[in-house]
Design a protein around this motif. Structure first.
Motif, PDB file in Angstrom:
ATOM      1  N   ARG A  38     -23.600  49.878 -20.118  1.00  0.00           N
ATOM      2  CA  ARG A  38     -22.597  49.231 -20.973  1.00  0.00           C
ATOM      3  C   ARG A  38     -21.273  49.978 -20.928  1.00  0.00           C
ATOM      4  O   ARG A  38     -20.199  49.364 -21.048  1.00  0.00           O
ATOM      5  CB  ARG A  38     -23.120  49.147 -22.407  1.00  0.00           C
ATOM      6  N   HIS A 100     -21.363  45.950 -27.789  1.00  0.00           N
ATOM      7  CA  HIS A 100     -22.314  46.690 -26.955  1.00  0.00           C
ATOM      8  C   HIS A 100     -23.299  47.465 -27.819  1.00  0.00           C
ATOM      9  O   HIS A 100     -24.497  47.534 -27.510  1.00  0.00           O
ATOM     10  CB  HIS A 100     -21.564  47.642 -26.020  1.00  0.00           C
ATOM     11  N   GLU A 141     -21.576  40.564 -24.156  1.00  0.00           N
ATOM     12  CA  GLU A 141     -21.151  41.607 -25.091  1.00  0.00           C
ATOM     13  C   GLU A 141     -19.699  42.004 -24.859  1.00  0.00           C
ATOM     14  O   GLU A 141     -19.025  42.481 -25.777  1.00  0.00           O
ATOM     15  CB  GLU A 141     -22.059  42.834 -24.945  1.00  0.00           C
TER      16      GLU A 141
END
Length: 555
Positions: A38, A100, A141
């Motif tokens: 992420r 995230h 996200e």
């Protein structure tokens, strides 16, 4: 002495932390890897990815931040309310950063609820792979969109409801209802999720007097945010609704197969009949294109455009119910396809894929520029890695289809075993699970939070009921998008969270070794209530079936 006590407490905390890490090391490792991935996504596309819907969310959040509280007529504004603090700080990168973290928290909910029902730690960790690593989750996200938060709210609501093995108390039921209601203010399609929650309460709570109270608490708390939002919409637009575009969305759904042949229509609805052959129609065109019939026809005096379009669409549904059912079923099934293509309505999934460039959208760039935000930029090297990653790694649809079937199989097996167990109770008239003749607790005591006359669920019943909640929820959450919208992989995001839980709860039930209470009573008359129930993989609260604490003790 105080210092010694503090030192002992710290040592105890460290010891518990070490034990927890040893037990959950696999999930911890996956979580660290997913957080690193992420970080790559966050750095590759800065400050955030923008979709046309993102512009509306930002515009309305800006309006709310400046004191203009008229609700959006096209999209639900719950998400816009959520991101108001970000607009006040004027740092859009905070939105994907928090999302995230929310994605990681969603994986934590999946893992926690499975561990809670006695799933081995390694298997619970495997169940989180989709939400931790699937590129669909990762890219959404990074977008200024509602999907990540909506799935988190749904997962949190269901987790709260099943968190303890005993019957859900009013606090858990109320919390579940509130979370589901808040999810509806983000996306109105989530209205359907009150159905599996209510079904769970009906199945899991006894006696009926208590069932009605719990059901009332669930629905009442669910209606608090929903009714509040509808009242807000009425104050802004003069009608109790979630949008003024429901007819437009439904028209796009039926335009794919609509045929006006043999249909008696008012003259003002005739221009809405599609003239292209069905094979050449594009649902996205009929929904949004300015040259679409629904945007070029003239509604009669005294009727709104959306009302006329909705009436026409409902006539088509009544005229061609089989065509509608086929279209809905086709979209639902396509969500489990091996590849993530354009879908039955040929809606491109390009915006949900990683690229080494930003998809051009001058209108969106101009809109967010007017709000004082920069257009998204890309770092090609990082984006190149993510492009290759997204091309080769994702969880194929048939895996989720198999998981859903596994959840359904668990419900069937659990139901059959429950029926056999009811037939095998002690013939003396006493249920050895704390019930005497007539079903009342001998000591008149509320055991495990149950009222006099209420039955306490064993591990088998709790696991079966939780499986029912997640399996039915995983199915129903996919129905409204198929019924009222064109196919979009965004709408399949709940698969990554709900289906793995349903599948593993079903697997636990199927792989368990049931022993009826009467058989165990004969072999061990002195056994306590815990040993007299069925021996299921879905063990006690918070116990890992793979750990010594999670295994049933011998009688």
């Amino acid at each position: 002495m105080v210092g010694l006590d503090r030192g002992a407490d710290e040592e105890s905390l460290k010891a518990r932390a070490r034990r927890g890490l040893r037990r959950h090391w696999m999930f911890a490792a996956l979580l660290v890897l997913a957080a690193g991935l992420r970080g790559v996504v966050f750095a590759a596309y800065h400050p955030a990815l923008i979709f046309p819907d993102s512009v509306r969310y930002l515009q309305y959040a800006h309006d709310f931040a400046t004191g203009h509280w008229s609700v959006d007529a096209l999209r639900q504004s719950g998400y816009s309310v959520l991101i108001v603090p970000v607009l006040l700080l004027h740092d859009m990168w905070i939105i994907p950063l928090v999302q995230h973290l929310v994605g990681l928290a969603t994986a934590g909910l999946v893992y926690a609820v499975l561990i809670r029902f006695g799933t081995p730690a390694w298997l619970a960790a495997v169940a989180t792979i989709g939400v931790l690593f699937d590129p669909l989750q990762l890219v959404l996200e990074q977008y200024v969109l509602t999907d990540t938060w909506t799935v988190f709210l749904l997962a949190a609501a269901l987790t709260v409801l099943v968190w303890r093995r005993d019957q859900p108390g009013w606090r858990r039921v109320a919390a579940c209802g509130l979370l589901l209601g808040v999810a509806v203010t983000f996306r109105d399609e989530e209205l359907i999720m009150i159905v599996p929650a209510a079904w769970y309460v009906l199945v899991a709570v006894r006696p009926w007097r208590r069932t009605i109270k719990r059901l009332g608490a669930l629905i009442g708390c669910f209606l608090i945010p929903v009714a509040g939002y509808l009242g807000w919409f009425d104050a802004s637009h003069g009608q109790w609704s979630f949008t003024t575009f429901s007819g437009a969305f439904l028209y796009g759904r039926v335009a794919d197969f609509a045929s006006c042949s043999g249909l008696n229509l008012p003259s003002y609805e005739r221009p809405l009949c599609p003239t292209q052959p069905p094979a050449l129609r594009n649902a996205d065109y009929y929904t949004w294109d300015p040259s679409s019939p629904q945007w070029t026809f003239t509604p009669p005096a005294g009727m709104s455009r959306d009302a006329v379009v909705e009436n026409f669409s409902l006539r088509i549904l009544l005229h061609q119910p089989l065509g509608y059912a086929e279209a809905v079923g086709r979209d639902f099934i396509y969500g489990f396809s091996p590849v993530r293509g354009a879908g039955p309505e040929k809606y491109s999934p390009a915006y949900l894929q990683f690229h080494t460039y930003i998809l051009p959208d001058p209108q969106a760039d101009a809109s967010i520029g007017a709000l004082g935000y920069q257009a998204p930029a890309v770092r090609p090297a990082l984006a190149g890695f993510l492009t290759d990653y997204g091309r080769w790694f994702y969880v194929p649809g048939p895996v989720f289809a198999a998981g859903l079937l596994l959840g359904l199989a668990g419900l069937v097996v659990g139901k059959r075993r429950a029926g056999r167990d009811r037939g095998g109770k002690d013939r003396v008239g006493k249920d050895r699970g704390d019930q005497d003749r007539g079903g009342k607790d001998r000591v008149g005591k509320d055991r495990g939070g149950q009222e006099r006359g209420g039955k306490r669920r064993g591990p088998a019943g709790a696991c079966r009921d939780a499986g029912l909640l997640f399996t039915v929820g995983a199915e129903l959450v996919l129905v409204p998008p198929a019924a009222f919208a064109t196919f979009d992989w965004r709408y399949q995001l709940p698969q990554l969270t709900l289906i793995p839980v349903a599948a593993i709860l079903g697997l636990n039930t199927i792989m368990s070794r049931p022993t009826s209470s009467s058989q165990r009573a004969k072999s061990n008359p002195e056994a306590g209530p815990k040993e007299q129930g069925q021996t299921f993989a879905c063990g006690g609260d918070g116990q890992d079936a793979g750990s010594p604490e999670g295994r049933p003790r011998p009688g």
